[in-house]
Design an enzyme around this catalytic site. Structure first.
Site, mmCIF file in Angstrom:
data_model
loop_
_atom_site.group_PDB
_atom_site.id
_atom_site.type_symbol
_atom_site.label_atom_id
_atom_site.label_comp_id
_atom_site.label_asym_id
_atom_site.label_seq_id
_atom_site.Cartn_x
_atom_site.Cartn_y
_atom_site.Cartn_z
ATOM 1 N N GLU A 52 -38.030 52.938 67.347
ATOM 2 C CA GLU A 52 -36.983 52.648 68.370
ATOM 3 C C GLU A 52 -37.669 52.342 69.744
ATOM 4 O OE1 GLU A 52 -33.609 52.817 68.142
ATOM 5 O OE2 GLU A 52 -33.943 51.754 66.109
ATOM 6 N N CYS A 209 -23.540 38.078 65.518
ATOM 7 C CA CYS A 209 -22.771 38.250 66.551
ATOM 8 C C CYS A 209 -24.563 37.997 68.121
ATOM 9 C CB CYS A 209 -22.597 39.404 67.194
ATOM 10 S SG CYS A 209 -20.965 39.377 68.583
ATOM 11 N N CYS A 216 -18.449 34.026 63.608
ATOM 12 C CA CYS A 216 -17.388 34.485 63.264
ATOM 13 C C CYS A 216 -17.458 34.338 61.663
ATOM 14 C CB CYS A 216 -16.401 34.101 64.345
ATOM 15 S SG CYS A 216 -16.581 34.569 66.213
ATOM 16 N N CYS A 219 -18.659 36.890 60.199
ATOM 17 C CA CYS A 219 -18.654 38.047 60.606
ATOM 18 C C CYS A 219 -17.770 39.653 60.171
ATOM 19 C CB CYS A 219 -17.676 38.607 61.937
ATOM 20 S SG CYS A 219 -18.270 39.566 62.634
ATOM 21 N N CYS A 225 -11.709 41.319 65.821
ATOM 22 C CA CYS A 225 -12.052 40.830 67.499
ATOM 23 C C CYS A 225 -11.018 39.940 68.021
ATOM 24 C CB CYS A 225 -13.196 39.527 67.026
ATOM 25 S SG CYS A 225 -14.489 38.887 68.381
#
Ligand code: SF4
Length: 363
Positions: A52, A209, A216, A219, A225
């Site tokens: 991370e 995205c 899309c 998605c 959305c």
């Protein structure tokens, strides 16, 4: 209010967002990343934490090799805490943003000293460590301990800003406040879903995205959305508001004597270094007698707009020309008189060229 909470049965809809995303992650989520555990195993907080921190400023593809090298050399918290900082920096070398390596090293020593070498499962503990912000802490405890903590890295911000058509500009505190709420409302209810869900949010922003192109059709949360429904995906996130460019004023005197121009060469450093421009009369000084208004110019630089008031003077005698030359020397700008064609060969800034063309002095 978000689309999720405006709809009847908001909690159910929120849960449905998580359900769709989790279902997608089973077949489309990224696997085989070197910090991910083998299937069926628990994630190692040390490896997730290191990954991370590396991913904070760097793409996954670049991080892979560095992560392997780093964890080969420092395979455990203890080995990192005991290491010499110079060696940590050497292993980090090439990844950039070296404050991250220093913070990792310092945080490893704090975990050893303050937590007895055991990793906490509480986000607020992690947030007290150097280099660990709210989203990083949430990623670690959700992936490793199944805590219901929401992440909000840049990719997730973009996804959520499109999901709710957030009007607040990118980078603003108002946008962050709004999106933290949105992120929390979407969390799955079951803790055991959290590791996959957190990874799926990251994967959605990194693989579907994208900032320049949103796929899309692929998605899993397209049904929620707002930007997609409105056909306005490209409008979100709303870009950061740009501060108006300040303007600066300048006063140029164009001297023309017997078909010759009087220009001066600017010093090598600074704006238009080495190019030839008209006499730049300091703002506090009066115009020399006999000058006439000619035009106004505007020229945009990266950080400001230059607004120039231009006047023209045409001395009729050599004495008049020499007097002006002496005055310009007093401003550190000795005018030289040459035919325009000579100056064109030497180099003129674009606005000076435009000025001469518009005044009929250059063709
Ligand atoms: S539908 Fe399109 S714009 Fe909306 S979150 Fe999915 S990929 Fe992004």
């Amino acid at each position: 209010m978000s689309a999720l909470t405006k709809r009847p049965g908001g909690a159910a809809v929120a849960e449905s967002f998580a359900t769709q995303l989790l279902r997608w992650a089973r077949t489309h989520g990224r696997t085989g990343l070197p910090w991910q555990p083998p299937p069926g195993s628990l994630a190692d907080p040390y490896r997730v934490w290191v990954s991370e921190i590396m991913l904070q400023q760097t793409q996954v593809q670049s991080v892979r090799g560095y992560f392997q090298r780093f964890t080969d050399r420092f395979p455990s918290l203890g080995s990192l805490a005991k290491a010499d900082l110079q060696e940590v920096l050497a292993v980090w070398s090439g990844l950039g943003y070296y404050a991250r390596a220093r913070n990792l090293h310092r945080a490893a020593q704090q975990i050893e000293a303050a937590w007895g070498g055991r990793f906490s499962d509480r986000a607020e503990d992690w947030q007290r460590l150097p280099g660990v912000g709210r989203s990083t802490a949430a990623a670690i405890v959700s992936i490793c301990f199944g805590q219901r903590e929401a992440i909000l890295d840049a990719n997730v911000r973009r996804v959520l800003a499109r999901q709710v058509m957030a009007q607040e500009p990118w980078g603003s505190a108002a946008l962050d406040q709004r999106l933290w709420q949105e992120a929390e409302q979407r969390l799955p209810l079951r803790r055991q879903d959290m590791p996959r869900y957190t990874q799926a949010m990251m994967d959605l922003g990194a693989t579907v995205c994208l900032s320049r192109s949103a796929d899309c059709a692929a998605c899993p949360v397209v049904g929620f959305c707002q930007a997609h429904a409105a056909g306005r995906v490209a409008d979100f996130p709303v870009p950061r508001a740009k501060a108006p460019r300040p303007s600066r004023k300048a006063f140029w005197l164009l001297v023309v004597y017997q078909n010759q121009l009087g220009l001066w060469q600017r010093p090598p450093e600074g704006i238009w270094g080495g190019l030839w421009t008209p006499w730049d009369i300091p703002a506090a000084e009066p115009w020399p007698q006999g000058s006439e208004p000619l035009t106004m110019l505007r020229h945009g630089f990266t950080h400001f707009t230059l607004e120039v008031e231009v006047r023209l003077i045409s001395p009729q005698t050599k004495a008049g020309m020499l007097s002006l030359q002496r005055q310009s020397r007093g401003h550190g700008q000795t005018l030289e008189f040459r035919p325009l064609v000579d100056f064109l060969a030497l180099g003129l800034p674009a606005p000076v060229r435009r000025l001469l063309a518009s005044s009929g002095l250059a063709g």
